[in-house]
Scaffold this motif. Structure first.
Motif, PDB file in Angstrom:
ATOM      1  N   ASP A   1     -11.499   8.841 -15.466  1.00 24.25           N
ATOM      2  CA  ASP A   1     -12.217   7.591 -15.202  1.00 24.25           C
ATOM      3  C   ASP A   1     -11.329   6.669 -14.388  1.00 24.25           C
ATOM      4  N   GLN A   2     -11.965   5.820 -13.573  1.00 21.65           N
ATOM      5  CA  GLN A   2     -11.210   4.885 -12.749  1.00 21.65           C
ATOM      6  C   GLN A   2     -11.539   3.448 -13.103  1.00 21.65           C
ATOM      7  N   VAL A   3     -10.504   2.622 -13.031  1.00 22.21           N
ATOM      8  CA  VAL A   3     -10.637   1.194 -13.294  1.00 22.21           C
ATOM      9  C   VAL A   3     -10.009   0.454 -12.120  1.00 22.21           C
ATOM     10  N   LYS A   4     -10.753  -0.467 -11.525  1.00 25.52           N
ATOM     11  CA  LYS A   4     -10.187  -1.306 -10.476  1.00 25.52           C
ATOM     12  C   LYS A   4      -9.652  -2.578 -11.127  1.00 25.52           C
ATOM     13  N   VAL A   5      -8.392  -2.891 -10.811  1.00 25.33           N
ATOM     14  CA  VAL A   5      -7.756  -4.076 -11.396  1.00 25.33           C
ATOM     15  C   VAL A   5      -7.198  -4.955 -10.284  1.00 25.33           C
ATOM     16  N   ARG A   6      -7.183  -6.234 -10.551  1.00 26.92           N
ATOM     17  CA  ARG A   6      -6.600  -7.192  -9.609  1.00 26.92           C
ATOM     18  C   ARG A   6      -5.111  -6.923  -9.463  1.00 26.92           C
ATOM     19  N   GLN A   7      -4.593  -7.158  -8.251  1.00 28.05           N
ATOM     20  CA  GLN A   7      -3.163  -6.968  -8.029  1.00 28.05           C
ATOM     21  C   GLN A   7      -2.339  -8.101  -8.615  1.00 28.05           C
ATOM     22  N   GLY A   8      -2.947  -9.231  -8.843  1.00 25.21           N
ATOM     23  CA  GLY A   8      -2.200 -10.344  -9.408  1.00 25.21           C
ATOM     24  C   GLY A   8      -3.127 -11.392  -9.992  1.00 25.21           C
ATOM     25  N   LEU A   9      -2.535 -12.258 -10.786  1.00 21.73           N
ATOM     26  CA  LEU A   9      -3.267 -13.364 -11.396  1.00 21.73           C
ATOM     27  C   LEU A   9      -2.739 -14.674 -10.829  1.00 21.73           C
ATOM     28  N   THR A  10      -3.557 -15.704 -10.924  1.00 23.15           N
ATOM     29  CA  THR A  10      -3.107 -17.027 -10.505  1.00 23.15           C
ATOM     30  C   THR A  10      -2.136 -17.578 -11.551  1.00 23.15           C
ATOM     31  N   ALA A  11      -1.427 -18.606 -11.172  1.00 23.23           N
ATOM     32  CA  ALA A  11      -0.467 -19.229 -12.099  1.00 23.23           C
ATOM     33  C   ALA A  11      -1.170 -19.694 -13.373  1.00 23.23           C
ATOM     34  N   LEU A  12      -2.361 -20.238 -13.252  1.00 19.24           N
ATOM     35  CA  LEU A  12      -3.099 -20.709 -14.430  1.00 19.24           C
ATOM     36  C   LEU A  12      -3.476 -19.540 -15.334  1.00 19.24           C
ATOM     37  N   GLU A  13      -3.927 -18.440 -14.746  1.00 22.58           N
ATOM     38  CA  GLU A  13      -4.306 -17.281 -15.552  1.00 22.58           C
ATOM     39  C   GLU A  13      -3.097 -16.705 -16.298  1.00 22.58           C
ATOM     40  N   VAL A  14      -1.964 -16.637 -15.618  1.00 25.79           N
ATOM     41  CA  VAL A  14      -0.739 -16.163 -16.270  1.00 25.79           C
ATOM     42  C   VAL A  14      -0.346 -17.108 -17.399  1.00 25.79           C
ATOM     43  N   ALA A  15      -0.429 -18.405 -17.138  1.00 27.20           N
ATOM     44  CA  ALA A  15      -0.070 -19.389 -18.162  1.00 27.20           C
ATOM     45  C   ALA A  15      -0.966 -19.256 -19.389  1.00 27.20           C
TER      46      ALA A  15
ATOM     47  N   ASP B   1       0.544  -3.274 -16.837  1.00 26.31           N
ATOM     48  CA  ASP B   1       1.931  -3.701 -16.980  1.00 26.31           C
ATOM     49  C   ASP B   1       2.842  -2.887 -16.060  1.00 26.31           C
ATOM     50  N   ASN B   2       2.637  -1.577 -15.987  1.00 24.22           N
ATOM     51  CA  ASN B   2       3.446  -0.724 -15.114  1.00 24.22           C
ATOM     52  C   ASN B   2       3.256  -1.098 -13.646  1.00 24.22           C
ATOM     53  N   LEU B   3       2.014  -1.368 -13.244  1.00 23.20           N
ATOM     54  CA  LEU B   3       1.756  -1.785 -11.862  1.00 23.20           C
ATOM     55  C   LEU B   3       2.451  -3.104 -11.539  1.00 23.20           C
ATOM     56  N   GLN B   4       2.386  -4.053 -12.469  1.00 24.88           N
ATOM     57  CA  GLN B   4       3.015  -5.351 -12.231  1.00 24.88           C
ATOM     58  C   GLN B   4       4.532  -5.217 -12.165  1.00 24.88           C
ATOM     59  N   GLN B   5       5.102  -4.376 -13.017  1.00 22.65           N
ATOM     60  CA  GLN B   5       6.547  -4.145 -12.986  1.00 22.65           C
ATOM     61  C   GLN B   5       6.954  -3.509 -11.660  1.00 22.65           C
ATOM     62  N   LYS B   6       6.186  -2.529 -11.209  1.00 19.42           N
ATOM     63  CA  LYS B   6       6.457  -1.867  -9.928  1.00 19.42           C
ATOM     64  C   LYS B   6       6.373  -2.880  -8.777  1.00 19.42           C
ATOM     65  N   ARG B   7       5.380  -3.755  -8.830  1.00 20.83           N
ATOM     66  CA  ARG B   7       5.218  -4.775  -7.779  1.00 20.83           C
ATOM     67  C   ARG B   7       6.413  -5.743  -7.775  1.00 20.83           C
ATOM     68  N   ARG B   8       6.879  -6.143  -8.965  1.00 19.61           N
ATOM     69  CA  ARG B   8       8.051  -7.031  -9.039  1.00 19.61           C
ATOM     70  C   ARG B   8       9.279  -6.355  -8.447  1.00 19.61           C
ATOM     71  N   GLU B   9       9.456  -5.066  -8.756  1.00 16.08           N
ATOM     72  CA  GLU B   9      10.602  -4.323  -8.233  1.00 16.08           C
ATOM     73  C   GLU B   9      10.520  -4.187  -6.713  1.00 16.08           C
ATOM     74  N   GLU B  10       9.334  -3.912  -6.187  1.00 18.86           N
ATOM     75  CA  GLU B  10       9.154  -3.805  -4.734  1.00 18.86           C
ATOM     76  C   GLU B  10       9.437  -5.140  -4.051  1.00 18.86           C
ATOM     77  N   ASN B  11       8.955  -6.216  -4.646  1.00 18.47           N
ATOM     78  CA  ASN B  11       9.196  -7.542  -4.071  1.00 18.47           C
ATOM     79  C   ASN B  11      10.677  -7.891  -4.095  1.00 18.47           C
ATOM     80  N   ALA B  12      11.371  -7.484  -5.151  1.00 17.62           N
ATOM     81  CA  ALA B  12      12.809  -7.751  -5.242  1.00 17.62           C
ATOM     82  C   ALA B  12      13.558  -7.001  -4.146  1.00 17.62           C
ATOM     83  N   LYS B  13      13.147  -5.765  -3.876  1.00 16.02           N
ATOM     84  CA  LYS B  13      13.782  -4.981  -2.818  1.00 16.02           C
ATOM     85  C   LYS B  13      13.550  -5.603  -1.442  1.00 16.02           C
ATOM     86  N   LYS B  14      12.414  -6.269  -1.289  1.00 12.19           N
ATOM     87  CA  LYS B  14      12.080  -6.896  -0.002  1.00 12.19           C
ATOM     88  C   LYS B  14      12.686  -8.293   0.100  1.00 12.19           C
TER      89      LYS B  14
END
Length: 128
Positions: free
Chosen positions: A19-33, A108-121
């Motif tokens: 099965d497939q699930v489409k998820v947002r790549q990120g949340l707004t600051a308010l949503e995270v808060a 959580d894994n996708l968000q961690q991967k995105r943080r790591e990619e952003n850190a490398k950039k």
């Protein structure tokens, strides 16, 4: 890189059964808060001698449901008759515990991967 969350950017999570699930790549600051506020309410209990962890399994599970509701955009889940079930945030709470946990962990894994990619950039916060 924009400082705003693009609501249209999605990732596709393929679950163990295909099965497939489409998820947002990120949340707004308010949503995270709001997610963090809920988590803090679940995890910390104020006492005279300082905060103590007080989360129960049920409270942690509610947090995973909230993460799924915040990130999921759509899915290809089918009911017992093989009919496509249109995504609605209200339906997340009717999923099996294993499904919610699998989706929340994948997000959580996708968000961690995105943080790591952003850190490398070099997209980490720096103060000059």
């Amino acid at each position: 890189m924009s400082r705003f969350v693009n609501q249209g950017e999605v990732d596709i999570i393929v679950l163990r059964n295909g099965d497939q699930v489409k998820v947002r790549q990120g949340l707004t600051a308010l949503e995270v808060a709001m997610l963090r506020k809920d988590l803090i309410q679940f995890v910390y209990e104020a006492r005279d001698d300082g905060p103590h962890i007080s989360a129960t399994g049920g409270e942690w599970y509610l947090q995973q449901i909230n993460i799924c509701k915040a990130y999921i955009v759509s899915w290809d889940f089918k009911d017992d008759d093989g009919q496509l079930v249109t995504y609605s945030p209200d339906l997340v709470s009717t999923l099996s515990e294993d499904t919610v946990q699998e989706i929340a962990e994948a997000v959580d894994n996708l968000q961690q991967k995105r943080r790591e990619e952003n850190a490398k950039k070099g997209r980490q916060l720096s103060v000059k």
